[in-house]
Design an enzyme around this catalytic site. Structure first.
Site, PDB file in Angstrom:
ATOM      1  CG  ASP A 338      -6.168   4.006   5.787  1.00  0.00           C
ATOM      2  OD1 ASP A 338      -6.213   5.489   5.120  1.00  0.00           O
ATOM      3  OD2 ASP A 338      -6.353   3.596   4.884  1.00  0.00           O
ATOM      4  CD1 TRP A 448       5.148  -0.522   4.065  1.00  0.00           C
ATOM      5  CD2 TRP A 448       6.834   0.498   4.428  1.00  0.00           C
ATOM      6  NE1 TRP A 448       6.148  -0.333   2.843  1.00  0.00           N
ATOM      7  CE2 TRP A 448       6.809   0.664   2.906  1.00  0.00           C
ATOM      8  CE3 TRP A 448       7.983   1.678   5.068  1.00  0.00           C
ATOM      9  CZ2 TRP A 448       7.285   1.419   2.024  1.00  0.00           C
ATOM     10  CZ3 TRP A 448       8.724   2.546   4.099  1.00  0.00           C
ATOM     11  CH2 TRP A 448       8.479   1.858   2.981  1.00  0.00           C
ATOM     12  CG  ASP A 449      -1.486  -2.003   5.646  1.00  0.00           C
ATOM     13  OD1 ASP A 449      -1.352  -2.992   4.644  1.00  0.00           O
ATOM     14  OD2 ASP A 449      -2.663  -1.820   6.202  1.00  0.00           O
ATOM     15  CG  ASP A 518      -6.449  -7.151   7.455  1.00  0.00           C
ATOM     16  OD1 ASP A 518      -5.721  -6.400   8.210  1.00  0.00           O
ATOM     17  OD2 ASP A 518      -6.542  -6.608   6.754  1.00  0.00           O
TER      18      ASP A 518
END
Ligand code: GLA
Length: 701
Positions: A338, A448-449, A518
């Site tokens: 990001d 692709w989040d 995560d």
């Protein structure tokens, strides 16, 4: 012949299993057998013909139907519920005809009165001992029919009411816990209502008699091949019939089936293992690797991802510096997470505007990509196509493109709103902008989040029934991703949804790997990875070594991540020479082991539970080489030695196992308790990797 029609019975046979059903005397399509393949067609039982049980339960209630509709005095959980135009709300699909070839069977049912056809599809996948089922509903009339529940299938187990359910549950940062629980009478529902398959439950189940383990015992398992709202409803009836409904969730679901239209459910895939959970997982792993994963034969590159090192503070100099370090350690791919695109200085801005930020990359992104490529690495980028920040050019131009109700507040999740991918114009926009991005730069890898779940699930200008959103959104997602794949076949995709929030089979048709959590704390990761491994192969499991759990030795953190497709996400600029040297050695070792991990067979030797000692093994398909990973997460109080037995060797071939003396037959090794000295002292995390190698083809006595 895998599919037989024999004395009124449909007999579906895979290499080692069989599944049978037929019309009973009441002309209901009734299940009769699912288990080991039997020698003769006459061995399989005929469908049951239950009578009524008092005035309260009609035969229909007691019949294990393959695809029960809501009708009659039948109170079991049905597969199908709809409302016809005249307000009639029950449905009676009755057998009409069938079509079959060697591996597929289509059974056509039709409502007794209304022009609704239900086609049940069965597809055998014989060499993997799997069966795929789905249903198609067709409106043969001229007025719409409202579908309110359309499951993919009902799976029936042998008569009995003492099954144990294994399933996975979790939450963000804490995914894929394995839970084993007796299946209670009545309904047990697992589901997602979040528009994604979700971190919370996973669309997979396994049932056994309560005693199956990794190596032995009968296990029935299944999953749904779908990335949206789903439901598994396992039912134990008062008559000891155990069955599992599986399909798109009927929660808030409605579908207007217009004249001449069809609705097709997603497939469910299921199997039977006579040899425990290990064999069940390997059947799925093999199938996923051979038939689902887009780039299944390409070794996954060791990548570096800069997210945890720089967060939103992305700009040329720091990324270039990280790339130089990553290449020096042996990384083969460098990706910016990001923070690279227009206006993205925090999580509140920029989402939706997929062009590089000129302040962060003066003169463009090309310079960084060239730097990465010159270092011999591929370049990758992070994307979150389904979300938009209110503070973005995209939202300012198209505030109506998000999922919302006009009269309700648009609630933010991680400061973002949810684009409505059910809309064709939103799909077209994403295809166009992402295609442009992928065409403009040498991007070989894309993450692709998807970082929020839905709220206010409205679609104000829906052309028809707004509750179709739940399904049309997922179909739209698939269309966008499929189109990008077609246009850019060289791109390897990683799917992430705040970690493992979209871990399902259908995702693996589009993404090559899934970022499963995560949480990359190595001790917790071992059990998350184990949960994932019940369903999916290591080839699809993206792992990272990060700075989380930095108190754990680097070697342990690497070893844990080396059980999957290795990546690094630590701030490697801060590693000292010793750490960098160690990482370099481990990455080189990983590259050597990668074919075994990515393409081999997995054996879970010791579960990652409370015993503190976990081990797993990968063996090459020809059983000639293997690798064993063992981990000690804490020192067990009552276990003086840590021992385990290896699996998957050829009994009469000779092998050596690194760290153990002797050259022994596979039989011998598989029956010896190998002792591991992993105690490094109180609080120390010990881990080891041992190579297994065949030294001679046959052992002659
Ligand atoms: C999610 C992902 C992380 C990272 C961030 C970026 O949380 O799971 O890996 O990509 O988004 O915003």
């Amino acid at each position: 012949m895998p599919i037989l029609y024999h004395k009124g019975l449909f007999i579906l046979q895979t290499d080692a299993t069989a599944y049978t059903f037929g019309l009973n005397q009441a002309r209901l399509l009734a299940h009769s057998y699912w288990g080991r393949r039997l020698p003769y067609a006459d061995d399989y039982p005929a469908p049951a013909n239950p009578g009524a049980w008092g005035p309260f339960n009609n035969p229909a209630h007691l019949t294990p139907e393959e695809y029960p509709g809501y009708e009659d005095m039948k109170y079991i959980d049905p597969c199908l519920k709809c409302t016809f135009a005249d307000g009639v709300r029950d449905v009676s699909p009755r057998f009409e005809s069938f079509e079959a070839d060697a591996e597929t069977l289509r059974i056509h049912l039709r409502d007794e009165h209304y022009p609704l056809r239900v086609t049940l599809h069965y597809r055998l996948i014989p060499q993997y001992d799997l069966i795929e089922r789905w249903a198609t509903l067709t409106n043969l009339g001229d007025v719409p029919i409202t579908l309110e529940r359309v499951f993919s299938a009902q799976w029936h187990l042998p008569v009995g009411d003492r099954y144990r359910l294994t399933h996975l549950h979790g939450r963000w940062f804490d995914e894929m816990h394995i839970e084993r629980t007796p299946l209670a009478r009545g309904l047990t529902v697992l589901e997602s209502r979040r528009l994604t398959s979700s971190h919370h439950h996973y669309p997979w189940f396994a049932l056994d008699a309560g005693s199956a383990d990794e190596e032995s015992g009968a296990v029935w398992f299944g999953l749904l091949d779908w990335s949206g709202n789903w439901k598994i409803a396992a039912e134990v009836t008062d008559y000891a019939s155990t069955r599992v409904n599986i399909g798109i969730n009927d929660w808030d679901f409605a579908w207007q089936l217009g004249a001449g239209e069809s609705f097709e459910t997603p497939p469910t895939l299921a199997g039977f293992s006579a040899a425990g959970f290990g064999a069940a997982s390997r059947a799925l792993h093999n199938y996923v690797r051979d038939h689902i994963l887009p780039h299944s034969d390409v070794p996954h590159k060791v990548f570096y991802n800069s997210w945890e090192a720089t967060l939103f503070d992305v700009e040329f100099e720091t990324q270039a510096e990280l790339a130089t370090h990553a290449a020096d350690l042996g990384a083969e791919m460098f990706m910016i997470d990001d923070g690279w695109y227009k206006g993205r200085f925090s999580q509140t801005t920029g989402l939706g505007d997929w062009t590089p930020d000129e302040r962060k990359f003066p003169g463009g992104l090309e310079r960084l990509i060239k730097h990465v490529n010159d270092l011999g690495m591929d370049f990758g980028l992070w994307l979150e196509p389904e979300m938009v920040n209110p503070d973005s050019d995209l939202y300012r131009a198209h505030p109506d493109w998000v999922i919302h109700y006009p009269t309700r507040e648009r609630r933010l999740g991680r400061d973002a709103l949810h684009l409505n991918l059910a809309r064709a114009d939103v799909q077209d926009h994403l295809i166009e902008s992402l295609d442009h991005l992928l065409r403009s730069y040498n991007i070989r890898y894309a993450k692709w989040d998807m970082n929020r779940n839905v709220s206010e699930p409205g679609w104000p200008d829906a052309p028809g029934e707004p509750r179709e959103l739940w399904v049309r959104y997922v179909q739209g997602l698939y269309r966008v991703w499929h189109t990008l794949r077609e246009k850019h076949p060289q791109v390897i995709w990683q799917s992430c949804s705040g970690g493992g929030g979209r871990t399902d089979l259908a995702m693996l048709r589009y993404s090559d790997v899934i970022w499963i959590s995560d949480n990359s704390h190595a001790a917790r990761r071992l059990s998350i990875q184990e949960g994932f491994s019940l369903i999916f192969p290591a080839a699809a499991m993206q792992t990272w070594v990060t700075d989380q759990g930095a108190e754990i030795p680097l070697r342990f953190r690497f070893h844990a991540a080396m059980c999957g497709m290795l990546g690094i996400g630590a701030d490697i600029r801060k590693w000292d020479t010793q750490q960098s040297d160690e990482a370099r050695t481990l990455i080189a070792q990983y590259k050597d082991l990668r074919p075994l991990i990515q393409f081999g067979d997995l054996y879970r030797l010791r579960p990652a539970d409370q015993s503190g000692f976990t081990a797993l093994q990968y063996m090459s398909k020809d059983q000639s080489t293997g690798v064993l990973f063992a981990f000690c997460t804490y020192i067990p109080q009552h276990e003086p030695s840590l021992t385990l037995r290896v699996r998957g060797l050829r009994p009469d071939h000779l092998y050596t196992i690194e760290g153990f003396e002797g050259m022994r037959s596979g039989t011998a090794w598989m029956n010896l308790d190998l002792q591991f000295g992993l105690y490094g002292g109180l609080g120390t995390f010990g881990s080891t990797i041992r190579r297994i190698a065949q030294v001679e083809k046959k052992h002659h006595v």
